[in-house]
Design a protein around this motif. Structure first.
Motif, PDB file in Angstrom:
ATOM      1  N   VAL A 110     -10.212 -30.437   5.964  1.00 17.87           N
ATOM      2  CA  VAL A 110      -9.174 -30.002   6.903  1.00 17.87           C
ATOM      3  C   VAL A 110      -8.513 -31.239   7.507  1.00 17.87           C
ATOM      4  N   ASP A 111      -7.205 -31.354   7.326  1.00 18.48           N
ATOM      5  CA  ASP A 111      -6.458 -32.451   7.941  1.00 18.48           C
ATOM      6  C   ASP A 111      -5.734 -31.898   9.166  1.00 18.48           C
ATOM      7  N   VAL A 112      -6.217 -32.312  10.342  1.00 22.61           N
ATOM      8  CA  VAL A 112      -5.726 -31.734  11.595  1.00 22.61           C
ATOM      9  C   VAL A 112      -4.524 -32.566  12.079  1.00 22.61           C
ATOM     10  N   ASP A 113      -3.443 -32.519  11.313  1.00 21.39           N
ATOM     11  CA  ASP A 113      -2.306 -33.421  11.570  1.00 21.39           C
ATOM     12  C   ASP A 113      -1.560 -33.094  12.866  1.00 21.39           C
ATOM     13  N   ALA A 114      -1.353 -31.823  13.142  1.00 20.90           N
ATOM     14  CA  ALA A 114      -0.601 -31.390  14.330  1.00 20.90           C
ATOM     15  C   ALA A 114       0.677 -32.221  14.504  1.00 20.90           C
ATOM     16  N   GLU A 115       0.927 -32.771  15.693  1.00 17.28           N
ATOM     17  CA  GLU A 115       2.197 -33.469  15.969  1.00 17.28           C
ATOM     18  C   GLU A 115       2.261 -34.878  15.393  1.00 17.28           C
ATOM     19  N   ALA A 116       1.133 -35.413  14.935  1.00 17.97           N
ATOM     20  CA  ALA A 116       1.091 -36.849  14.636  1.00 17.97           C
ATOM     21  C   ALA A 116       2.181 -37.313  13.661  1.00 17.97           C
ATOM     22  N   PRO A 117       2.396 -36.658  12.518  1.00 19.26           N
ATOM     23  CA  PRO A 117       3.442 -37.154  11.605  1.00 19.26           C
ATOM     24  C   PRO A 117       4.828 -37.113  12.245  1.00 19.26           C
ATOM     25  N   PHE A 118       5.080 -36.103  13.069  1.00 18.34           N
ATOM     26  CA  PHE A 118       6.373 -36.002  13.761  1.00 18.34           C
ATOM     27  C   PHE A 118       6.546 -37.203  14.697  1.00 18.34           C
ATOM     28  N   LEU A 119       5.499 -37.518  15.435  1.00 18.30           N
ATOM     29  CA  LEU A 119       5.582 -38.648  16.378  1.00 18.30           C
ATOM     30  C   LEU A 119       5.839 -39.949  15.624  1.00 18.30           C
ATOM     31  N   TRP A 120       5.164 -40.130  14.501  1.00 18.79           N
ATOM     32  CA  TRP A 120       5.343 -41.376  13.740  1.00 18.79           C
ATOM     33  C   TRP A 120       6.759 -41.458  13.156  1.00 18.79           C
ATOM     34  N   ASP A 121       7.225 -40.342  12.604  1.00 18.64           N
ATOM     35  CA  ASP A 121       8.563 -40.343  11.992  1.00 18.64           C
ATOM     36  C   ASP A 121       9.664 -40.570  13.034  1.00 18.64           C
ATOM     37  N   HIS A 122       9.431 -40.160  14.266  1.00 19.57           N
ATOM     38  CA  HIS A 122      10.469 -40.251  15.303  1.00 19.57           C
ATOM     39  C   HIS A 122      10.201 -41.394  16.290  1.00 19.57           C
ATOM     40  N   ARG A 123       9.314 -42.288  15.951  1.00 20.46           N
ATOM     41  CA  ARG A 123       8.984 -43.355  16.903  1.00 20.46           C
ATOM     42  C   ARG A 123      10.249 -44.165  17.238  1.00 20.46           C
ATOM     43  N   GLY A 124      10.408 -44.450  18.519  1.00 21.90           N
ATOM     44  CA  GLY A 124      11.552 -45.242  18.953  1.00 21.90           C
ATOM     45  C   GLY A 124      12.848 -44.473  19.030  1.00 21.90           C
ATOM     46  N   LYS A 125      12.847 -43.179  18.638  1.00 27.57           N
ATOM     47  CA  LYS A 125      14.083 -42.392  18.677  1.00 27.57           C
ATOM     48  C   LYS A 125      13.975 -41.338  19.782  1.00 27.57           C
ATOM     49  N   GLU A 126      15.108 -41.010  20.362  1.00 29.14           N
ATOM     50  CA  GLU A 126      15.092 -39.933  21.355  1.00 29.14           C
ATOM     51  C   GLU A 126      15.076 -38.593  20.625  1.00 29.14           C
ATOM     52  N   THR A 127      14.189 -37.676  21.014  1.00 28.48           N
ATOM     53  CA  THR A 127      14.189 -36.333  20.418  1.00 28.48           C
ATOM     54  C   THR A 127      14.204 -35.307  21.543  1.00 28.48           C
ATOM     55  N   ARG A 128      14.933 -34.210  21.343  1.00 28.87           N
ATOM     56  CA  ARG A 128      14.992 -33.165  22.373  1.00 28.87           C
ATOM     57  C   ARG A 128      14.516 -31.825  21.833  1.00 28.87           C
ATOM     58  N   GLY A 129      14.530 -31.665  20.505  1.00 26.39           N
ATOM     59  CA  GLY A 129      14.192 -30.382  19.902  1.00 26.39           C
ATOM     60  C   GLY A 129      12.703 -30.077  19.988  1.00 26.39           C
ATOM     61  N   LEU A 130      12.393 -28.799  20.179  1.00 21.45           N
ATOM     62  CA  LEU A 130      10.995 -28.374  20.291  1.00 21.45           C
ATOM     63  C   LEU A 130      10.489 -27.667  19.036  1.00 21.45           C
ATOM     64  N   SER A 131      11.404 -27.279  18.126  1.00 25.13           N
ATOM     65  CA  SER A 131      11.034 -26.360  17.056  1.00 25.13           C
ATOM     66  C   SER A 131       9.907 -26.900  16.169  1.00 25.13           C
ATOM     67  N   ASN A 132      10.127 -28.076  15.606  1.00 20.25           N
ATOM     68  CA  ASN A 132       9.125 -28.628  14.693  1.00 20.25           C
ATOM     69  C   ASN A 132       7.814 -28.909  15.435  1.00 20.25           C
ATOM     70  N   LEU A 133       7.942 -29.417  16.665  1.00 21.07           N
ATOM     71  CA  LEU A 133       6.727 -29.706  17.439  1.00 21.07           C
ATOM     72  C   LEU A 133       5.927 -28.444  17.710  1.00 21.07           C
ATOM     73  N   GLU A 134       6.619 -27.389  18.090  1.00 23.50           N
ATOM     74  CA  GLU A 134       5.907 -26.141  18.382  1.00 23.50           C
ATOM     75  C   GLU A 134       5.227 -25.587  17.132  1.00 23.50           C
TER      76      GLU A 134
END
Ligand SMILES: [Zn+2]
Length: 288
Positions: free
Chosen positions: A22-46
């Motif tokens: 089981v790979d419990v990735d949750a938000e981690a790949p999203f955080l890495w892909d968006h590092r240093g960028k401003e994000t406002r959307g909740l959809s992918n995170l949720e």
């Protein structure tokens, strides 16, 4: 060339092995892909937070139904955002392994950065549950030779990210517990919207048939069936039901060794297989 006489030797007369990972990735790949960028959307995170909130608990309950222990790989940042995860997994007896801090691709980082991440992740596990993981699964299943050296020097027992055989093998002083895309839920079911994925999620009945076919093939050839699921993907209702049917099918076969990755690596390292299936990490020569 023939494979006669080259079958992997399993313990206690078993013909193959099954690992539920089981790979419990949750938000981690999203955080890495968006590092240093401003994000406002909740959809992918949720969608990803569904994993820690509901998917993981369903998977833990399912494994309890079958009295099976699995191997859970948790990015450090996911354990810190959701401090209930590591205790919940550890208290039910499952194995915990390192899976990057922000789910970083190791080939994008320096050797020193990768070493610091290994230490940082282990510190989180030690602080939260008093466990020092001996297993590693790389984010996105990418590995470099210097990362393997770092794992060995830091006394990891195994890596579980590569596909060079379909049974355990020895690589740079570590045991490799192989994975494969055919047995990864993300290939069939990951769908993020916003045009990020081009095809709709697969029919669970078709995936079930494909996974059983691969399992039966691995039984025939004496391999390791490593299933990899993500709680934010496979925690969805129809996929839990698929997993229940799959586990019930495999449970009916008495020649299968159900093991965690740690158990597989300990067995491999102490067996004759360790020298029969030993290779060196060799990047391609592209100087031409
Ligand atoms: Zn992952």
């Amino acid at each position: 060339m023939t494979n006669e006489g080259k079958r992997y030797r399993w313990p206690d007369g078993k013909t193959c092995a099954f690992l539920f990972s089981v790979d419990v990735d949750a938000e981690a790949p999203f955080l890495w892909d968006h590092r240093g960028k401003e994000t406002r959307g909740l959809s992918n995170l949720e969608a990803r937070r569904f994993g820690p909130r509901q998917g993981l608990g369903r998977i833990l309950d399912l494994l309890d139904e079958f009295a099976v222990l699995g191997s859970f790989y948790v990015p450090g940042v996911v354990a810190e955002i959701h401090p209930e995860i590591l205790p919940a997994v550890a208290s039910r007896g499952h194995e915990l392994g390192v899976h990057g801090y922000y789910h970083e691709r190791v080939d994008d980082l320096t050797e020193a950065e990768n070493r610091r991440i290994l230490d940082r992740c282990r510190a989180v596990f030690q602080e939260q549950v008093g466990v020092t993981p001996c297993g590693y699964r790389s984010p996105a299943w990418e590995v470099t030779a210097d990362l393997l050296t770092a794992l060995r020097e830091k006394n990891f027992l195994y890596d579980s990210s590569l596909m060079g055989f379909d049974h355990p093998y020895s690589l740079a002083g570590l045991t490799e517990i192989p994975v494969q895309w055919l047995l990864d839920d993300a290939v069939y079911f990951k769908f993020q919207g916003d045009g990020l994925d081009r095809w709709h999620p697969a029919d669970p009945q078709a995936v079930e048939a494909g996974w059983i076919e691969e399992f039966e093939g691995l039984r025939e050839f004496g391999g390791l069936c490593t299933l990899t699921v993500h709680p934010w993907i496979s925690g969805r209702a129809q996929r839990i039901r698929l997993l229940r049917r799959l586990l019930a099918f495999i449970r009916r076969q008495e020649d299968v060794w159900w093991a965690t990755a740690r158990e597989l690596s300990e067995y491999h390292g102490a067996s004759a297989n360790a020298t029969v299936y030993e290779i060196k990490p060799e990047p391609a020569n592209t100087n031409f």
